[in-house]
Scaffold this motif. Structure first.
Motif, PDB file in Angstrom:
ATOM      1  N   VAL A 187     -44.602 -86.783  40.463  1.00  0.00           N
ATOM      2  CA  VAL A 187     -45.668 -87.673  40.981  1.00  0.00           C
ATOM      3  C   VAL A 187     -45.375 -89.289  40.870  1.00  0.00           C
ATOM      4  CG1 VAL A 187     -48.002 -88.658  40.472  1.00  0.00           C
ATOM      5  CG2 VAL A 187     -47.676 -86.357  39.606  1.00  0.00           C
ATOM      6  N   VAL A 188     -45.772 -90.199  41.989  1.00  0.00           N
ATOM      7  CA  VAL A 188     -45.419 -90.873  42.235  1.00  0.00           C
ATOM      8  C   VAL A 188     -46.937 -92.142  41.639  1.00  0.00           C
ATOM      9  CG1 VAL A 188     -45.327 -93.111  44.028  1.00  0.00           C
ATOM     10  CG2 VAL A 188     -44.004 -91.066  43.707  1.00  0.00           C
ATOM     11  N   LYS A 189     -46.445 -92.719  40.788  1.00  0.00           N
ATOM     12  CA  LYS A 189     -47.225 -94.461  40.174  1.00  0.00           C
ATOM     13  C   LYS A 189     -46.085 -95.578  40.475  1.00  0.00           C
ATOM     14  CE  LYS A 189     -48.465 -91.458  36.082  1.00  0.00           C
ATOM     15  NZ  LYS A 189     -48.343 -90.806  34.476  1.00  0.00           N
ATOM     16  N   TYR A 190     -47.092 -96.922  40.015  1.00  0.00           N
ATOM     17  CA  TYR A 190     -46.607 -98.032  40.854  1.00  0.00           C
ATOM     18  C   TYR A 190     -47.119 -98.995  39.554  1.00  0.00           C
ATOM     19  CZ  TYR A 190     -46.920 -96.708  45.659  1.00  0.00           C
ATOM     20  OH  TYR A 190     -46.312 -95.803  46.529  1.00  0.00           O
ATOM     21  N   HIS A 191     -46.030 -99.302  38.905  1.00  0.00           N
ATOM     22  CA  HIS A 191     -46.139-100.354  37.717  1.00  0.00           C
ATOM     23  C   HIS A 191     -46.284-101.558  37.824  1.00  0.00           C
ATOM     24  CE1 HIS A 191     -44.774-102.047  33.753  1.00  0.00           C
ATOM     25  NE2 HIS A 191     -44.235-102.841  34.258  1.00  0.00           N
ATOM     26  N   ARG A 192     -47.523-102.453  37.283  1.00  0.00           N
ATOM     27  CA  ARG A 192     -47.576-104.036  37.264  1.00  0.00           C
ATOM     28  C   ARG A 192     -47.839-104.285  35.988  1.00  0.00           C
ATOM     29  NH1 ARG A 192     -51.527-101.293  40.467  1.00  0.00           N
ATOM     30  NH2 ARG A 192     -50.593-101.369  42.305  1.00  0.00           N
ATOM     31  N   THR A 193     -47.414-105.930  35.581  1.00  0.00           N
ATOM     32  CA  THR A 193     -47.805-106.095  34.901  1.00  0.00           C
ATOM     33  C   THR A 193     -49.260-106.515  33.930  1.00  0.00           C
ATOM     34  OG1 THR A 193     -47.636-107.797  35.884  1.00  0.00           O
ATOM     35  CG2 THR A 193     -45.502-107.151  34.759  1.00  0.00           C
ATOM     36  N   ILE A 194     -49.524-106.466  33.084  1.00  0.00           N
ATOM     37  CA  ILE A 194     -50.619-106.776  32.336  1.00  0.00           C
ATOM     38  C   ILE A 194     -51.190-108.278  33.432  1.00  0.00           C
ATOM     39  CG2 ILE A 194     -52.247-107.684  30.364  1.00  0.00           C
ATOM     40  CD1 ILE A 194     -50.372-106.262  28.516  1.00  0.00           C
ATOM     41  N   SER A 195     -50.501-109.152  33.408  1.00  0.00           N
ATOM     42  CA  SER A 195     -50.418-110.483  34.044  1.00  0.00           C
ATOM     43  C   SER A 195     -50.983-110.632  35.287  1.00  0.00           C
ATOM     44  CB  SER A 195     -49.634-111.078  34.216  1.00  0.00           C
ATOM     45  OG  SER A 195     -47.968-111.056  34.211  1.00  0.00           O
TER      46      SER A 195
END
Length: 249
Positions: A187-195
């Protein structure tokens, strides 16, 4: 091309067997906190982005929402949602979340559960949600926590005996694609920071009201003792934001 893993027959078959797919919201580890962020829905128009089997849509109508629209990219998900729904005031639309195009100020409350980490860019979603939300309206959503999504592996670090030693975090500041495994499938997910989550909301015009990193409920720990490990790192990030009413001054 928007990702639609849920229409893959093998993936969907495995997803159907998950506790939250069978038992609904009460089997969702974050629900006991998410439901406290949802405002009073009586006589409100509600939109659910990434509605899946329609659990949140039916919950909204149980809370006497006037109308509910559920959006999902997966035809298989929506077929299951329609099978479970017998309510003329709930409608389901098959489309990617990225493609929504509703009227300005159409909804009072917009909900999304565990969908945005499958979407490449969060910023344009925030703007679309802001535009179709009424002034004073609420946007409540959950995503996989950035501590959870930072690595491709998204798993514990084990010792030679198979004991969980710790949850490793790496490449946290490097946002973007994570190719991982979920339900035995790639599966492809996209990580991004809390900020990034918070600042994209602020840039769209939202005011942040609540940020939560839920732990398992006492009841869940009692029924599923292995859930105690979920206290060692957050798996979910929940945010409630508001579109403020413009000042008349």
């Amino acid at each position: 091309m928007k990702q639609n893993k849920y229409d893959d027959t093998n993936f969907f078959s495995a997803y159907e067997k998950m506790p939250r797919s069978i038992k609904g919201l009460e089997a969702a580890g974050e629900w006991h906190v998410l439901k406290t962020l949802i405002p009073v829905l009586c006589n409100k128009n509600v939109l659910d982005l990434g509605c899946g089997f329609g659990w949140h849509c039916r919950f909204a109508r149980e809370q006497q929402a006037s109308s509910v629209v559920g959006v999902d990219i997966s035809g298989k998900m929506l077929q299951k949602a329609r099978e479970k729904t017998d309510d003329p005031f709930i409608s389901y639309l098959k489309m990617p979340i990225e493609d929504i195009d509703f009227s300005d100020s159409q909804f009072d409350v917009i909900i999304s559960s565990l969908a945005f980490h499958y979407i490449k860019s969060f910023k344009p979603i925030c703007q679309k949600v802001y535009d179709c939300l009424k002034p004073g309206g609420t946007f409540v959503f959950s995503v996989e926590h950035p501590i959870f999504t930072s690595r491709n592996e998204q798993d514990w670090y084990f010792d030679e005996q198979g004991n969980r030693l710790h949850w490793p975090v790496d490449n946290y500041q490097s946002e973007g694609v994570r190719e991982t495994t979920f339900l035995t499938e790639n599966v492809v997910k996209y990580h991004r920071t809390i900020s990034t989550y918070i600042n994209d909301l602020i840039d769209a015009g939202f005011s942040i009201r609540v940020v939560k990193e839920p732990k398992p409920s006492d009841e869940m720990l009692k029924n599923l003792p292995e859930m105690i490990n979920e206290n060692r790192r957050p798996m979910f990030l929940l945010i409630s934001a508001e579109k403020e009413i413009a000042s008349s001054i």
